[in-house]
Design a protein around this motif. Sequence first.
Motif: not given
Length: 264
Positions: A57-63
């Motif tokens: 999830l963090d790799a998506l850069n969605f905070g």
Amino acid sequence: MNKTIFNISKMDCPSEEQIIRMKLQNITDVKSLEFDIPNRQLIVYHNGEAGTIFSTLDALNFGTTLISTENSESTFENESSESQRKLLWTVLIINFSFFAIEIIAGVIAKSMGLVADSLDMLADSIVYGLALFAVGGTLIRKKNVAKIAGYFQIILAAIGFIEVVRRFIGIEEIPEFRTMIFVSIVALAANIICLYLMQKNKSKEAHMQASMIFTSNDVIVNSGVIIAGLMVHWFNSNYPDLIIGAIIFVIVARGAYRILRLAK
């Protein structure tokens, strides 16, 4: 079975939900996902540790931030592939139809705001289309389609931004503000319908709360074009239209970048 709650600060609308679903679908430990878009939270039911899920999830850069993890004895039913397909086809058709309507209206009304908004609708259509490929589809096929869609969207956004700059420099006709406002209001209604359909699928509770509707990027974009149309009329200038067009093209390019991340 573990239950992990994530806060995802940039999860504003159903298209981001689909991106997250596609990203997590290949993690075998993930058993079920529950999305709370109004509160920007994702509940994941899974086996094992939450580390892999968080890093994905963090790799998506969605905070993404991890709120809590606990043991859970909850039982749940997996969504049927057929139900997912019907829902995705519905929102895809709505978004793609309004992409066509807005881009035609934008050209006729000479409004870059409408043209840019049409590409934002196209971006959502691409995400829903990719999600359809992902339902029962292969990982390689999904990645290949994501690459093509992402680069195509970036090219369109770049062309649109260049046209905005050209119109800033040159002398252009004032956009037809009535068309801008009317088409944007209809597109706003279409986005709210899509948001409602996606959220209705999650719970029997009322999801049409103001907090949910007005956190949607698409609704904000539509509202921006409506305001720009009013300002075009009030100031008798095409600058408000060009400014909102430039902003939306940046949003579209950011959406393309997110799609390309799915192809990695």
